[in-house]
Design a protein around this motif. Structure first.
Motif, PDB file in Angstrom:
ATOM      1  N   ILE A 278       0.832  -1.207   0.000  1.00  0.00           N
ATOM      2  CA  ILE A 278       0.000   0.000   0.000  1.00  0.00           C
ATOM      3  C   ILE A 278       0.861   1.250   0.000  1.00  0.00           C
ATOM      4  O   ILE A 278       0.619   2.194  -0.756  1.00  0.00           O
ATOM      5  N   GLU A 279       1.882   1.272   0.839  1.00  0.00           N
ATOM      6  CA  GLU A 279       2.729   2.464   0.914  1.00  0.00           C
ATOM      7  C   GLU A 279       3.572   2.646  -0.345  1.00  0.00           C
ATOM      8  O   GLU A 279       3.888   3.782  -0.713  1.00  0.00           O
ATOM      9  N   SER A 280       3.951   1.557  -1.022  1.00  0.00           N
ATOM     10  CA  SER A 280       4.685   1.675  -2.284  1.00  0.00           C
ATOM     11  C   SER A 280       3.841   2.348  -3.350  1.00  0.00           C
ATOM     12  O   SER A 280       4.378   2.985  -4.267  1.00  0.00           O
ATOM     13  N   ASN A 281       2.531   2.230  -3.240  1.00  0.00           N
ATOM     14  CA  ASN A 281       1.620   2.847  -4.198  1.00  0.00           C
ATOM     15  C   ASN A 281       1.038   4.159  -3.688  1.00  0.00           C
ATOM     16  O   ASN A 281       0.023   4.635  -4.216  1.00  0.00           O
ATOM     17  N   GLY A 282       1.646   4.722  -2.654  1.00  0.00           N
ATOM     18  CA  GLY A 282       1.265   6.041  -2.197  1.00  0.00           C
ATOM     19  C   GLY A 282       0.146   6.086  -1.191  1.00  0.00           C
ATOM     20  O   GLY A 282      -0.306   7.179  -0.823  1.00  0.00           O
ATOM     21  N   GLY A 283      -0.352   4.943  -0.732  1.00  0.00           N
ATOM     22  CA  GLY A 283      -1.451   4.917   0.220  1.00  0.00           C
ATOM     23  C   GLY A 283      -0.972   4.904   1.656  1.00  0.00           C
ATOM     24  O   GLY A 283       0.230   4.942   1.939  1.00  0.00           O
ATOM     25  N   ARG A 284      -1.940   4.838   2.555  1.00  0.00           N
ATOM     26  CA  ARG A 284      -1.664   4.807   4.000  1.00  0.00           C
ATOM     27  C   ARG A 284      -2.316   3.570   4.573  1.00  0.00           C
ATOM     28  O   ARG A 284      -3.518   3.354   4.378  1.00  0.00           O
ATOM     29  N   CYS A 285      -1.536   2.750   5.258  1.00  0.00           N
ATOM     30  CA  CYS A 285      -2.033   1.479   5.794  1.00  0.00           C
ATOM     31  C   CYS A 285      -2.019   1.536   7.318  1.00  0.00           C
ATOM     32  O   CYS A 285      -1.022   1.936   7.923  1.00  0.00           O
ATOM     33  N   LEU A 286      -3.151   1.137   7.920  1.00  0.00           N
ATOM     34  CA  LEU A 286      -3.271   1.119   9.366  1.00  0.00           C
ATOM     35  C   LEU A 286      -3.758  -0.251   9.820  1.00  0.00           C
ATOM     36  O   LEU A 286      -4.488  -0.945   9.098  1.00  0.00           O
ATOM     37  N   LEU A 287      -3.343  -0.618  11.018  1.00  0.00           N
ATOM     38  CA  LEU A 287      -3.769  -1.877  11.616  1.00  0.00           C
ATOM     39  C   LEU A 287      -5.120  -1.672  12.290  1.00  0.00           C
ATOM     40  O   LEU A 287      -5.316  -0.716  13.041  1.00  0.00           O
ATOM     41  N   TYR A 288      -6.064  -2.572  12.003  1.00  0.00           N
ATOM     42  CA  TYR A 288      -7.406  -2.433  12.581  1.00  0.00           C
ATOM     43  C   TYR A 288      -7.614  -3.490  13.656  1.00  0.00           C
ATOM     44  O   TYR A 288      -7.455  -4.684  13.413  1.00  0.00           O
ATOM     45  N   LYS A 289      -7.963  -3.021  14.875  1.00  0.00           N
ATOM     46  CA  LYS A 289      -8.261  -3.918  15.993  1.00  0.00           C
ATOM     47  C   LYS A 289      -9.574  -3.556  16.665  1.00  0.00           C
ATOM     48  O   LYS A 289      -9.785  -3.877  17.829  1.00  0.00           O
ATOM     49  N   ALA A 290     -10.451  -2.844  15.935  1.00  0.00           N
ATOM     50  CA  ALA A 290     -11.765  -2.445  16.465  1.00  0.00           C
ATOM     51  C   ALA A 290     -11.622  -1.565  17.692  1.00  0.00           C
ATOM     52  O   ALA A 290     -12.392  -1.671  18.636  1.00  0.00           O
ATOM     53  N   ARG A 291     -10.599  -0.691  17.674  1.00  0.00           N
ATOM     54  CA  ARG A 291     -10.390   0.223  18.784  1.00  0.00           C
ATOM     55  C   ARG A 291     -11.116   1.531  18.513  1.00  0.00           C
ATOM     56  O   ARG A 291     -11.095   2.053  17.408  1.00  0.00           O
ATOM     57  N   ALA A 292     -11.774   2.064  19.513  1.00  0.00           N
ATOM     58  CA  ALA A 292     -12.557   3.284  19.346  1.00  0.00           C
ATOM     59  C   ALA A 292     -11.653   4.443  18.934  1.00  0.00           C
ATOM     60  O   ALA A 292     -10.547   4.604  19.436  1.00  0.00           O
ATOM     61  N   GLY A 293     -12.155   5.238  17.991  1.00  0.00           N
ATOM     62  CA  GLY A 293     -11.427   6.418  17.552  1.00  0.00           C
ATOM     63  C   GLY A 293     -10.547   6.190  16.354  1.00  0.00           C
ATOM     64  O   GLY A 293      -9.960   7.133  15.839  1.00  0.00           O
ATOM     65  N   SER A 294     -10.410   4.937  15.857  1.00  0.00           N
ATOM     66  CA  SER A 294      -9.502   4.654  14.755  1.00  0.00           C
ATOM     67  C   SER A 294      -9.945   5.350  13.479  1.00  0.00           C
ATOM     68  O   SER A 294      -9.162   6.023  12.806  1.00  0.00           O
ATOM     69  N   VAL A 295     -11.214   5.201  13.128  1.00  0.00           N
ATOM     70  CA  VAL A 295     -11.712   5.759  11.876  1.00  0.00           C
ATOM     71  C   VAL A 295     -11.735   7.276  11.950  1.00  0.00           C
ATOM     72  O   VAL A 295     -11.403   7.973  11.007  1.00  0.00           O
ATOM     73  N   THR A 296     -12.085   7.817  13.101  1.00  0.00           N
ATOM     74  CA  THR A 296     -12.113   9.271  13.261  1.00  0.00           C
ATOM     75  C   THR A 296     -10.736   9.873  13.066  1.00  0.00           C
ATOM     76  O   THR A 296     -10.563  10.894  12.415  1.00  0.00           O
ATOM     77  N   ALA A 297      -9.730   9.207  13.631  1.00  0.00           N
ATOM     78  CA  ALA A 297      -8.367   9.710  13.494  1.00  0.00           C
ATOM     79  C   ALA A 297      -7.908   9.682  12.052  1.00  0.00           C
ATOM     80  O   ALA A 297      -7.239  10.593  11.571  1.00  0.00           O
ATOM     81  N   SER A 298      -8.262   8.610  11.304  1.00  0.00           N
ATOM     82  CA  SER A 298      -7.837   8.521   9.914  1.00  0.00           C
ATOM     83  C   SER A 298      -8.514   9.569   9.059  1.00  0.00           C
ATOM     84  O   SER A 298      -7.929  10.124   8.142  1.00  0.00           O
ATOM     85  N   ARG A 299      -9.761   9.868   9.366  1.00  0.00           N
ATOM     86  CA  ARG A 299     -10.464  10.891   8.604  1.00  0.00           C
ATOM     87  C   ARG A 299      -9.870  12.276   8.875  1.00  0.00           C
ATOM     88  O   ARG A 299      -9.745  13.113   7.983  1.00  0.00           O
ATOM     89  N   ALA A 300      -9.484  12.506  10.133  1.00  0.00           N
ATOM     90  CA  ALA A 300      -8.875  13.786  10.474  1.00  0.00           C
ATOM     91  C   ALA A 300      -7.529  13.962   9.785  1.00  0.00           C
ATOM     92  O   ALA A 300      -7.083  15.072   9.530  1.00  0.00           O
ATOM     93  N   ALA A 301      -6.890  12.838   9.471  1.00  0.00           N
ATOM     94  CA  ALA A 301      -5.586  12.912   8.800  1.00  0.00           C
ATOM     95  C   ALA A 301      -5.716  13.183   7.307  1.00  0.00           C
ATOM     96  O   ALA A 301      -4.736  13.281   6.601  1.00  0.00           O
ATOM     97  N   GLY A 302      -6.948  13.265   6.782  1.00  0.00           N
ATOM     98  CA  GLY A 302      -7.113  13.611   5.368  1.00  0.00           C
ATOM     99  C   GLY A 302      -7.597  12.473   4.521  1.00  0.00           C
ATOM    100  O   GLY A 302      -7.208  12.356   3.360  1.00  0.00           O
ATOM    101  N   GLN A 303      -8.439  11.597   5.029  1.00  0.00           N
ATOM    102  CA  GLN A 303      -8.926  10.459   4.283  1.00  0.00           C
ATOM    103  C   GLN A 303      -9.677  10.920   3.034  1.00  0.00           C
ATOM    104  O   GLN A 303     -10.668  11.619   3.097  1.00  0.00           O
TER     105      GLN A 303
END
Length: 839
Positions: free
Chosen positions: A735-760
């Motif tokens: 993903i990062e070689s193609n310019g994307g951003r990869c995150l580990l998902y563990k169903a932790r609260a606030g994960s999606v909100t943080a990624s959206r704030a980073a410019g999703q």
């Protein structure tokens, strides 16, 4: 010469004058034993002076101390005296000759001091590396097993050296070479228990087993810059302040009652208090920005805070205020740039946790007990905790405590690219080495009291003294008929206070009008000579030096060449006049990849090696470098990709994003067989079966990759599960070689909100085809991963986005085709998993 004198010269410690420093680690009874051993073997003891009770270092050749934490340590090192541990005496007697003092130094930087290491069944190259590392860090190396050996590095217990230790029951630890490597990486001596053979914990322990810290950290009285309460001496006798004058600075902001209590304690300890920093031997202050702090520090006096004073009184043992970070005055404004950091802790307990909390605050950062997505750093002793999992998921920098300690000690934020701060040895709790970092005196001096700087603010006493001197100068000058130019020149020098002028004023007393020069110019001695400053001469010299800068730089460059500049040095005359002999470089750097490789190759071009015109991504072909082909393991730097056919491996897919020329691996074999570089265009990879099997044309993918330039997934955040087949790191690299951003998902609260704030998906150059705000989760179909799907959908929908749970083939096909596409067949649903299980 009589027999008595001859036998004295043959004694082991003859011509040695020693001084023994008592401490908590060296009890009086042990010190008395050492004293007798040294005297019996010809040494002489340097007695303390009766008037002061101190020992003069002028006549001492060796200082025996179990620690570097005593007042005269710096002075002894600067005077080139040998400071050794007590073990040096016994080791010398056992050998029958004087041991190397460096191997028994109490300097904490030589963390292998006192260690004697022997290697068993490890490769010869590793033995050389171990030997060099041990000697560089204060230890000794032994080729055979003796009673002096403390550690044996081995892979198994089958070697003869290990069996010798067992048969003779020697007090020797047998460790894996991993222990030595980890100690060098961290720069501290780690606990050997997880590495001990025959059953080392690092080999049998499971990754998620809890790591227990069994080593107690001694941080009592050094965990805070603000002591909770005054020490209680009681009826016991203390003498730690004997013969010392101590000043309690006004910035301590303590009550008159507490000040009186502290003065009584100092008097009880044999010292006295003073209100003048010039008369004091020790200054107790809170901040480093005070003029008293600068004056005392420049004079080489001991400067500590109130916590340090309490520690001395409680333990009745002298310790340097620079030995522990929080015993030294703090900065009123904090470490520059550190106020932007929000820091949380994990896996530190007790005194170690309190110490690190207060250290982060003293450095100017913000400490939070709980960690959220807006934290910048997580300081942890190992990588197994919920906070560590959250830090990986939220992309929070995860470091060990050495980053915080070194940043504070050196007064400069340390870079996270240093692996020392991001390495966590397996099955090791780093809280056992908390508090071993000392204040870097040179760094503190550079930032807070540079020796040649102009004193911006002075103490009240100094200001009053200077005012009286200036008043006397004005009255004196009013009565003398001197020229105004001479007077202004002298006043200018006084106001600028250059170091030379400062020394002259101190030596000659009150300021005077400079005496007239007796130099005779052109035979006339009745003319008033010029008394203007030499600023014009300095300017002319600086201009001349500036004009010669180019010649000086060229000279320095030639001087560094092999042989120097005398008669051409040792420049070798090559038979081939067109080839230049470069400096020798290690082969390991030739095999690495870097953007400056062409420049380096041009500088070190050799007759047997051509400049690198290709950067080939492959494995096991290091001989190709001789033909101008640089083998690299980094897809971002490869220009050619060699493979037997179309593959779906991590390296192949990552390299495809950078549009390399894809050639057959036969090209490598033919180059090696013919011992020259062939034309890669004749070996372009052709695999029609693979293209049909994977459903894409390689030429089309490379064409699209050239257009994307590694930005196919730019603006996209893609989540992956931890248990995904192939490993999370593999998909993250793709993903990062193609310019994307990869995150580990563990169903932790606030994960999606943080990624959206980073410019999703807010990048205007994003390649998302329909512009919809989708959020992807790449997952497998194990029960644990399936349980995360419903939580992912709920969290994404709650953030106002559209969830898509994709199989791994979707991401691999997107990267291979270099084309972002979506099909409902790529989406994973619970019904599909149930059908597969039932079918």
């Amino acid at each position: 010469m009589d027999g008595g004198e001859e036998s004295a010269e043959q004694l082991l410690f003859s011509q040695i004058t020693f001084h023994i420093v008592s401490s908590e680690s060296l009890k009086p009874s042990d010190a008395e034993t050492l004293h007798k051993l040294l005297i019996d073997n010809g040494a002489q003891h340097c007695s303390p002076q009766p008037s002061t009770g101190k020992t003069s270092l002028d006549d001492v050749t060796h200082v025996i101390s179990a620690t570097s934490d005593f007042p005269e340590y710096d002075a002894a090192i600067n005077a080139l005296k040998s400071v050794v541990k007590p073990e040096w005496v016994t080791a010398s007697i056992a050998k029958g000759r004087r041991a190397n003092p460096r191997s028994y130094s109490p300097d904490p930087r030589l963390f292998f001091s006192g260690l004697v290491l022997c290697c068993a069944d490890i490769p010869e190259g590793d033995k050389d590396a171990v030997m060099g590392g041990v000697l560089a860090t204060g230890g000794l190396y032994s080729s055979s097993v003796t009673k002096m050996v403390t550690h044996i590095v081995a892979l198994t217990m089958d070697h003869d050296k290990c069996q010798t230790v067992l048969k003779k029951d020697l007090k020797c630890k047998i460790v894996l070479p991993h222990w030595f490597d980890d100690c060098l990486r961290i720069g501290k001596r780690l606990d050997e228990d997880p590495y001990l053979l025959p059953d080392p914990e690092i080999l049998r322990g499971k990754p998620h087993d809890p790591i227990i810290d069994t080593k107690k950290v001694d941080l009592q009285g050094a965990t805070s810059v603000q002591p909770p309460e005054p020490p209680r001496v009681g009826t016991r006798q203390i003498d730690v302040f004997k013969g010392k004058k101590i000043m309690l600075n006004n910035d301590l902001k303590i009550s008159s009652h507490l000040r009186g209590t502290l003065e009584d304690l100092i008097d009880q300890g044999g010292g006295s208090t003073t209100g003048s920093v010039h008369k004091a031997d020790v200054l107790i202050c809170h901040y480093r920005e005070t003029p008293e702090y600068r004056t005392a520090s420049r004079a080489g006096k001991e400067v500590g805070n109130l916590t340090w004073l309490y520690y001395l009184t409680t333990h009745n043992t002298w310790t340097s205020p620079m030995r522990r970070l929080l015993h030294y005055p703090i900065s009123q404004y904090g470490l520059p740039g550190f106020d932007k950091f929000r820091i949380s802790l994990s896996n530190y307990n007790g005194e170690a946790r309190v110490y690190l909390e207060n250290l982060a605050i003293a450095a100017g950062g913000e400490f939070t007990k709980t960690m959220k997505e807006d934290n910048t750093h997580l300081i942890t002793a190992h990588q197994h905790s919920e906070k560590c999992d959250a830090a990986r998921e939220w992309n929070i920098d995860m470091v060990n405590h050495l980053w915080l300690e070194d940043s504070y000690a050196k007064w400069q934020i340390q870079t996270l690219s240093n692996p020392r701060y991001t390495y966590f040895p397996p099955r090791t709790n780093l809280s056992g080495i908390v508090g071993q970092t000392q204040i870097d005196r040179h760094a503190v001096e550079r930032h807070f009291f540079p020796p040649n700087s102009i004193e911006e603010s002075e103490s009240t006493e100094t200001r009053q003294l200077n005012a009286r001197r200036l008043q006397q100068l004005d009255q004196h000058n009013a009565a003398l008929p001197i020229s105004s130019s001479a007077f202004m020149s002298y006043r200018t020098q006084d106001e600028n206070e250059t170091p030379r002028a400062s020394k002259m004023h101190k030596a000659n007393g009150p300021l005077r009008t400079p005496a007239a020069s007796r130099i005779i110019i052109d035979g006339k001695n009745d003319e008033t000579p010029s008394t203007s400053s030499s600023r014009g001469a300095k300017d002319r010299a600086a201009a001349k030096l500036h004009d010669q800068a180019a010649d000086i730089a060229l000279y320095e460059k030639e001087r560094k060449r092999v042989g120097g500049v005398i008669f051409g040095g040792r420049r070798k005359i090559s038979e081939d006049a067109g080839s230049n002999e470069g400096r020798k470089r290690s082969s390991s750097r030739d095999e690495g990849a870097g953007t400056d490789e062409d420049t380096r190759d041009a500088k070190r071009a050799k007759k047997s090696r051509q400049p690198a015109v290709m950067r080939l991504l492959s494995t096991g072909y290091h001989r190709l470098r001789e033909f101008g082909i640089l083998v690299t393991q980094d897809p971002t730097h490869c220009t050619h990709l060699a493979a037997p056919n179309l593959l779906r491996t991590r390296k192949f897919i990552c390299a495809l994003a950078y549009a390399p020329m894809v050639i057959s691996s036969d090209y490598v074999d033919d180059c090696l067989a013919k011992e020259k570089r062939l034309e890669p265009e004749d070996y372009l990879l052709k695999d029609p079966d693979g293209e049909q099997r994977h459903g894409f044309q390689l030429s089309d993918s490379l064409s699209r990759a050239k257009n994307h330039r590694g930005r196919l997934l730019r603006g996209m955040t893609i989540y992956c599960t931890e248990a995904i087949k192939g490993g999370f790191d593999t998909y993250k690299a793709i993903i990062e070689s193609n310019g994307g951003r990869c995150l580990l998902y563990k169903a932790r609260a606030g994960s999606v909100t943080a990624s959206r704030a980073a410019g999703q998906e807010e990048d205007p150059n994003s390649t998302v085809e329909d512009g919809a705000k989708h959020l992807y989760l790449v997952s497998g179909t194990t029960p644990g991963e399936v349980a995360l799907w419903s939580k992912f959908r709920s969290m994404v929908q709650g953030a106002g986005l559209v969830p898509r749970i994709a199989e791994t083939d979707w991401l691999l096909n997107v990267a291979l085709r270099q084309e972002l596409h979506w099909s409902d067949r790529c989406e994973l649903k619970e019904e599909y998993v149930s059908e597969v299980k039932n079918g």
